[in-house]
Design a protein around this motif. Structure first.
Motif, PDB file in Angstrom:
ATOM      1  N   ILE A  93       0.879  -1.182   0.000  1.00 18.17           N
ATOM      2  CA  ILE A  93       0.000   0.000   0.000  1.00 18.17           C
ATOM      3  C   ILE A  93       0.908   1.220   0.000  1.00 18.17           C
ATOM      4  O   ILE A  93       1.710   1.401   0.917  1.00 18.17           O
ATOM      5  CB  ILE A  93      -0.931   0.019   1.232  1.00 18.17           C
ATOM      6  N   ASN A  94       0.783   2.070  -1.035  1.00 23.16           N
ATOM      7  CA  ASN A  94       1.695   3.208  -1.125  1.00 23.16           C
ATOM      8  C   ASN A  94       1.307   4.339  -0.157  1.00 23.16           C
ATOM      9  O   ASN A  94       0.282   4.245   0.540  1.00 23.16           O
ATOM     10  CB  ASN A  94       1.844   3.702  -2.575  1.00 23.16           C
ATOM     11  N   GLY A  95       2.112   5.372  -0.111  1.00 21.29           N
ATOM     12  CA  GLY A  95       1.911   6.479   0.825  1.00 21.29           C
ATOM     13  C   GLY A  95       0.616   7.243   0.632  1.00 21.29           C
ATOM     14  O   GLY A  95       0.146   7.914   1.545  1.00 21.29           O
ATOM     15  N   GLN A  96       0.021   7.142  -0.548  1.00 23.00           N
ATOM     16  CA  GLN A  96      -1.271   7.796  -0.803  1.00 23.00           C
ATOM     17  C   GLN A  96      -2.449   6.873  -0.495  1.00 23.00           C
ATOM     18  O   GLN A  96      -3.601   7.242  -0.707  1.00 23.00           O
ATOM     19  CB  GLN A  96      -1.363   8.267  -2.267  1.00 23.00           C
ATOM     20  N   GLY A  97      -2.153   5.666  -0.023  1.00 23.33           N
ATOM     21  CA  GLY A  97      -3.210   4.725   0.336  1.00 23.33           C
ATOM     22  C   GLY A  97      -3.643   3.805  -0.793  1.00 23.33           C
ATOM     23  O   GLY A  97      -4.589   3.028  -0.644  1.00 23.33           O
ATOM     24  N   VAL A  98      -2.967   3.870  -1.931  1.00 22.61           N
ATOM     25  CA  VAL A  98      -3.346   3.033  -3.073  1.00 22.61           C
ATOM     26  C   VAL A  98      -2.707   1.651  -2.914  1.00 22.61           C
ATOM     27  O   VAL A  98      -1.490   1.544  -2.789  1.00 22.61           O
ATOM     28  CB  VAL A  98      -2.904   3.686  -4.407  1.00 22.61           C
ATOM     29  N   PRO A  99      -3.536   0.598  -2.903  1.00 21.41           N
ATOM     30  CA  PRO A  99      -2.995  -0.752  -2.736  1.00 21.41           C
ATOM     31  C   PRO A  99      -2.581  -1.372  -4.064  1.00 21.41           C
ATOM     32  O   PRO A  99      -3.114  -1.037  -5.122  1.00 21.41           O
ATOM     33  CB  PRO A  99      -4.177  -1.527  -2.158  1.00 21.41           C
ATOM     34  N   TYR A 100      -1.625  -2.300  -3.995  1.00 24.99           N
ATOM     35  CA  TYR A 100      -1.308  -3.146  -5.140  1.00 24.99           C
ATOM     36  C   TYR A 100      -2.267  -4.322  -5.063  1.00 24.99           C
ATOM     37  O   TYR A 100      -2.192  -5.136  -4.147  1.00 24.99           O
ATOM     38  CB  TYR A 100       0.139  -3.652  -5.092  1.00 24.99           C
ATOM     39  N   LEU A 101      -3.185  -4.390  -6.005  1.00 21.90           N
ATOM     40  CA  LEU A 101      -4.118  -5.510  -6.080  1.00 21.90           C
ATOM     41  C   LEU A 101      -4.012  -6.117  -7.472  1.00 21.90           C
ATOM     42  O   LEU A 101      -4.226  -5.432  -8.477  1.00 21.90           O
ATOM     43  CB  LEU A 101      -5.563  -5.058  -5.835  1.00 21.90           C
ATOM     44  N   ARG A 102      -3.705  -7.373  -7.522  1.00 23.08           N
ATOM     45  CA  ARG A 102      -3.553  -8.050  -8.809  1.00 23.08           C
ATOM     46  C   ARG A 102      -4.810  -7.913  -9.671  1.00 23.08           C
ATOM     47  O   ARG A 102      -4.729  -7.709 -10.875  1.00 23.08           O
ATOM     48  CB  ARG A 102      -3.219  -9.523  -8.582  1.00 23.08           C
ATOM     49  N   CYS A 103      -5.977  -7.978  -9.039  1.00 28.16           N
ATOM     50  CA  CYS A 103      -7.220  -7.905  -9.822  1.00 28.16           C
ATOM     51  C   CYS A 103      -7.365  -6.553 -10.530  1.00 28.16           C
ATOM     52  O   CYS A 103      -7.925  -6.487 -11.626  1.00 28.16           O
ATOM     53  CB  CYS A 103      -8.438  -8.197  -8.957  1.00 28.16           C
ATOM     54  N   LEU A 104      -6.842  -5.480  -9.932  1.00 23.42           N
ATOM     55  CA  LEU A 104      -6.923  -4.166 -10.588  1.00 23.42           C
ATOM     56  C   LEU A 104      -5.889  -4.044 -11.696  1.00 23.42           C
ATOM     57  O   LEU A 104      -6.173  -3.484 -12.758  1.00 23.42           O
ATOM     58  CB  LEU A 104      -6.743  -3.044  -9.563  1.00 23.42           C
TER      59      LEU A 104
END
Length: 160
Positions: free
Chosen positions: A80-91
């Motif tokens: 999860i980056n500093g801006q709150g965006v997660p790494y999700l394979r489905c996205l």
């Protein structure tokens, strides 16, 4: 936007039924294309006791295009980056996935998985380098620091 709103309203009950345990979701009363999800830290995990909020913004061409997903609760996690965006394979793989896999339930299962499972050791998924460095460090002191920061996130999540 009408297409997005129509789809989400049509599917709302099914979406809520398919949400995994430890989570809830609903539309923003002011904007039907913005949904808020709440994830609860799984018992017996470093996230136990935490309550984490996620915002999903659905584009006009949803479900053909993925929602924008962002944690509004500050987190210290390798994926999860500093801006709150997660790494999700489905996205990442959204446009290549079968239509039946392009669902809010799939996104929610992967979000819950961020807390239920250890972070992936795969470097390509590490979008928070500081968290990844501490979490996967060979130094016991650095791994302890990672755990302290996670614990602080859990405590702060309850203060919000």
């Amino acid at each position: 936007v009408n297409s997005c709103v129509h789809y989400l309203l049509q599917q709302e009950e099914r979406i809520k039924r398919e949400i995994p345990e430890g989570a809830s979701i609903g539309a923003d009363p002011a904007n039907a294309c913005v949904w808020t999800a709440t994830l609860f830290g799984p018992p017996d995990s470093p996230w136990d006791g935490g309550m984490f909020t996620v915002e999903m913004v659905f584009p006009p061409d949803f479900p053909d295009a993925p929602p924008a997903v962002r944690f509004t609760t500050p987190l210290f996690h390798p994926q999860i980056n500093g801006q709150g965006v997660p790494y999700l394979r489905c996205l990442v793989m959204w446009t290549y996935a079968e239509p039946k896999e392009r669902t809010i339930a799939t996104v929610m299962r992967q979000l819950v998985g961020l807390f239920a499972h250890d972070p992936s050791p795969e470097p390509a998924t590490h979008i928070n380098p500081a968290a990844a460095t501490l979490h996967f460090s060979r130094s016991e002191e650095e791994r302890k620091e990672s755990k302290r920061r996670v614990k602080r996130c859990v405590q702060r999540s309850m203060d919000m």
